[in-house]
Design a protein around this motif. Structure first.
Motif, PDB file in Angstrom:
ATOM      1  N   ALA A  85      -0.221  16.543  -5.794  1.00  0.00           N
ATOM      2  CA  ALA A  85      -1.149  16.448  -4.707  1.00  0.00           C
ATOM      3  C   ALA A  85      -2.415  14.685  -4.627  1.00  0.00           C
ATOM      4  O   ALA A  85      -2.399  14.033  -4.052  1.00  0.00           O
ATOM      5  N   THR A  86      -2.627  14.401  -5.035  1.00  0.00           N
ATOM      6  CA  THR A  86      -3.384  13.872  -6.253  1.00  0.00           C
ATOM      7  C   THR A  86      -3.263  12.492  -6.111  1.00  0.00           C
ATOM      8  O   THR A  86      -3.163  11.640  -5.667  1.00  0.00           O
ATOM      9  N   ALA A  87      -2.335  12.453  -6.739  1.00  0.00           N
ATOM     10  CA  ALA A  87      -0.929  10.552  -6.795  1.00  0.00           C
ATOM     11  C   ALA A  87      -0.666  10.763  -5.128  1.00  0.00           C
ATOM     12  O   ALA A  87      -1.111   9.457  -4.798  1.00  0.00           O
ATOM     13  N   LEU A  88      -0.088  11.603  -4.636  1.00  0.00           N
ATOM     14  CA  LEU A  88       0.457  11.721  -3.573  1.00  0.00           C
ATOM     15  C   LEU A  88      -0.730  10.371  -1.896  1.00  0.00           C
ATOM     16  O   LEU A  88      -0.878   9.430  -1.731  1.00  0.00           O
ATOM     17  N   ARG A  89      -2.081  11.860  -2.069  1.00  0.00           N
ATOM     18  CA  ARG A  89      -3.779  11.712  -1.645  1.00  0.00           C
ATOM     19  C   ARG A  89      -3.829  10.106  -1.878  1.00  0.00           C
ATOM     20  O   ARG A  89      -4.340   8.974  -0.765  1.00  0.00           O
ATOM     21  N   GLU A  90      -4.236   9.746  -2.945  1.00  0.00           N
ATOM     22  CA  GLU A  90      -4.509   8.494  -3.722  1.00  0.00           C
ATOM     23  C   GLU A  90      -3.940   7.480  -3.118  1.00  0.00           C
ATOM     24  O   GLU A  90      -4.278   6.017  -2.447  1.00  0.00           O
ATOM     25  N   ALA A  91      -2.115   7.365  -3.189  1.00  0.00           N
ATOM     26  CA  ALA A  91      -1.186   6.511  -2.302  1.00  0.00           C
ATOM     27  C   ALA A  91      -1.044   6.133  -0.889  1.00  0.00           C
ATOM     28  O   ALA A  91      -1.027   5.172  -0.980  1.00  0.00           O
ATOM     29  N   ASN A  92      -1.965   7.784  -0.402  1.00  0.00           N
ATOM     30  CA  ASN A  92      -1.479   7.177   1.303  1.00  0.00           C
ATOM     31  C   ASN A  92      -3.008   6.405   1.656  1.00  0.00           C
ATOM     32  O   ASN A  92      -3.027   6.053   2.534  1.00  0.00           O
ATOM     33  N   GLU A  93      -3.824   6.583   0.039  1.00  0.00           N
ATOM     34  CA  GLU A  93      -5.457   6.453   1.207  1.00  0.00           C
ATOM     35  C   GLU A  93      -5.396   4.737   0.443  1.00  0.00           C
ATOM     36  O   GLU A  93      -6.207   3.646   1.366  1.00  0.00           O
ATOM     37  N   GLU A  94      -4.557   4.208  -0.577  1.00  0.00           N
ATOM     38  CA  GLU A  94      -4.680   3.002  -0.791  1.00  0.00           C
ATOM     39  C   GLU A  94      -3.919   1.967  -0.482  1.00  0.00           C
ATOM     40  O   GLU A  94      -4.104   0.508  -0.482  1.00  0.00           O
ATOM     41  N   VAL A  95      -2.705   2.661   0.144  1.00  0.00           N
ATOM     42  CA  VAL A  95      -1.503   1.227   0.874  1.00  0.00           C
ATOM     43  C   VAL A  95      -0.664   2.308   1.403  1.00  0.00           C
ATOM     44  O   VAL A  95       0.079   1.824   2.047  1.00  0.00           O
ATOM     45  N   GLY A  96      -0.846   3.303   2.395  1.00  0.00           N
ATOM     46  CA  GLY A  96      -0.633   3.333   3.580  1.00  0.00           C
ATOM     47  C   GLY A  96       0.602   4.479   2.735  1.00  0.00           C
ATOM     48  O   GLY A  96       1.517   4.941   4.328  1.00  0.00           O
ATOM     49  N   LEU A  97       1.088   5.019   2.244  1.00  0.00           N
ATOM     50  CA  LEU A  97       2.168   4.741   1.963  1.00  0.00           C
ATOM     51  C   LEU A  97       2.149   6.566   2.093  1.00  0.00           C
ATOM     52  O   LEU A  97       1.912   7.931   2.387  1.00  0.00           O
ATOM     53  N   ASP A  98       3.319   7.748   2.986  1.00  0.00           N
ATOM     54  CA  ASP A  98       3.435   8.818   3.936  1.00  0.00           C
ATOM     55  C   ASP A  98       4.627   9.330   2.523  1.00  0.00           C
ATOM     56  O   ASP A  98       5.408   9.157   2.023  1.00  0.00           O
ATOM     57  N   PRO A  99       3.784  10.630   2.461  1.00  0.00           N
ATOM     58  CA  PRO A  99       4.467  11.789   1.779  1.00  0.00           C
ATOM     59  C   PRO A  99       5.307  11.936   1.473  1.00  0.00           C
ATOM     60  O   PRO A  99       6.052  12.053   0.821  1.00  0.00           O
ATOM     61  N   ALA A 100       6.146  12.263   3.233  1.00  0.00           N
ATOM     62  CA  ALA A 100       7.078  12.435   3.351  1.00  0.00           C
ATOM     63  C   ALA A 100       7.897  11.267   3.371  1.00  0.00           C
ATOM     64  O   ALA A 100       9.243  12.282   3.055  1.00  0.00           O
ATOM     65  N   SER A 101       7.973  10.910   2.352  1.00  0.00           N
ATOM     66  CA  SER A 101       9.042   9.401   2.297  1.00  0.00           C
ATOM     67  C   SER A 101       9.173   9.943   0.828  1.00  0.00           C
ATOM     68  O   SER A 101       9.992   8.964  -0.554  1.00  0.00           O
ATOM     69  N   VAL A 102       8.549  10.575   0.078  1.00  0.00           N
ATOM     70  CA  VAL A 102       8.525  10.603  -0.987  1.00  0.00           C
ATOM     71  C   VAL A 102       9.044  12.266  -1.605  1.00  0.00           C
ATOM     72  O   VAL A 102       8.998  13.073  -1.663  1.00  0.00           O
ATOM     73  N   THR A 103      10.077  11.839  -3.022  1.00  0.00           N
ATOM     74  CA  THR A 103       9.889  13.804  -4.015  1.00  0.00           C
ATOM     75  C   THR A 103       9.709  12.933  -4.906  1.00  0.00           C
ATOM     76  O   THR A 103       9.810  12.416  -5.817  1.00  0.00           O
ATOM     77  N   VAL A 104       8.674  13.966  -5.237  1.00  0.00           N
ATOM     78  CA  VAL A 104       7.992  14.477  -6.736  1.00  0.00           C
ATOM     79  C   VAL A 104       8.811  14.552  -7.786  1.00  0.00           C
ATOM     80  O   VAL A 104       9.973  15.511  -7.580  1.00  0.00           O
ATOM     81  N   LEU A 105       9.899  14.228  -8.630  1.00  0.00           N
ATOM     82  CA  LEU A 105      10.806  14.559  -9.531  1.00  0.00           C
ATOM     83  C   LEU A 105      10.252  14.771 -10.669  1.00  0.00           C
ATOM     84  O   LEU A 105      10.729  16.582 -11.621  1.00  0.00           O
TER      85      LEU A 105
END
Length: 230
Positions: A85-105
Motif C-alpha cells: 500500500a505504501t509503495a502504490l500510494r507513493e507511486a501514485n503521488e510521485e508519477v500518477g500511477l493508477d494502482p488498479a493497473s498494477v498486480t503486486v507479486l
C-alpha cells in the motif's frame, strides 16, 4: 488485459520464494525499530520492446539525492495497510500511477539503511495495464522512464561506481540515466535472480560524478556503507 504475469517472470518469482536479506545487502535488518518505508519495483512489457522497469529521476533542486534515479517510493503513512500500500500510494503521488493497473507479486526482504534508520521493503509488481505516467510534483521528480531490461543487462551499460567516501557498488548507464546506489543494488540482484543478467566487466569502476555524490544505500554494495534512502 490479463493480470497473469508473463512466463518470463516465472524464474524470478520462483527464486524469490527463498530470497533472504543477505541476497541484497551485508547489513542485517534489526528485529524491531526503524522507519518503515517501501519502494515499487514495477516490471512491465512494451510492445516490441520487451520487459522494462519504471524508474524516476529526482529533481536536481532537491536538497538530498538531487538528480538521482530511483524506484518510486517513500516512508509509510499510518493509514497504509502494508508495504504494498505504501509503495502504490507513493507511486501514485510521485508519477500518477493508477494502482488498479498494477498486480503486486511479492514483497522482498526488508533492507535496513543505518544513517536514516529506514527499513525499506521493495515491492515487486507486474504492470498489467500500462498507461502514461509523468512527474506530478516537478519540484521533486524531474523525469520518469521505462528502462528496458535488455538495455540494463547490456554489458556496455554496466559498471561499478566509486563514491567519494570509498563506497563501491553496481551501476547502470541507460538512456541518459546513471542508476546507482540502493536502486542499482536491488536491480542487480533481481536481474541475477531472474536469469536475465549477462556477463559484464566488473573491473570497470568509474568515479561517481560530484552532482550524484549523495550517500548511497548498501544494497548490492561491495563495501558496507551508511546512508539514507531519501
Amino acid at each position: 488485459m490479463t493480470r497473469q504475469p508473463p512466463p518470463w517472470l516465472d524464474p524470478l518469482l520462483a527464486r524469490l520464494g527463498s530470497a533472504r536479506t543477505e541476497d541484497f545487502t551485508r547489513l542485517a535488518t534489526p528485529e524491531s525499530g526503524g522507519r518503515e518505508s517501501a519502494v515499487l519495483v514495477l516490471l512491465g512489457e512494451a510492445a516490441g520492446a520487451g520487459p522494462d522497469v519504471l524508474i524516476l529521476q529526482r529533481a536536481a533542486t532537491l536538497r538530498n539525492h538531487a538528480g538521482q534515479p530511483a524506484f518510486p517510493g517513500g516512508a509509510a503513512d499510518p493509514e497504509d495497510a502494508d508495504a504494498s500500500a505504501t509503495a502504490l500510494r507513493e507511486a501514485n503521488e510521485e508519477v500518477g500511477l493508477d494502482p488498479a493497473s498494477v498486480t503486486v507479486l511479492a514483497e522482498l526482504p526488508k533492507l535496513w539503511i543505518p544513517v536514516s534508520d529506514f527499513v525499506v521493503t521493495p515491492v515487486l509488481a507486474w504492470w498489467h495495464a500500462p498507461h502514461p505516467v509523468h512527474p506530478r510534483e516537478p519540484a521533486e521528480v524531474a523525469h520518469v522512464a521505462r528502462l528496458p531490461v535488455a538495455e540494463l543487462v547490456d554489458p556496455e551499460n554496466r559498471m561499478r561506481v566509486r563514491h567519494p567516501s570509498g563506497w563501491i557498488g553496481p551501476a547502470f548507464s541507460v538512456r541518459g540515466m546513471l542508476v546507482w546506489g540502493f536502486t542499482a543494488g536491488v536491480l542487480s540482484t533481481l536481474l541475477d535472480m531472474g536469469g536475465w543478467a549477462r556477463p559484464w566487466h566488473r573491473g570497470r569502476v568509474v568515479e561517481l560524478p560530484p552532482t550524484g555524490a549523495s550517500p548511497a544505500p548498501s544494497a548490492g554494495s561491495d563495501e558496507v556503507d551508511e546512508t539514507a534512502l531519501r
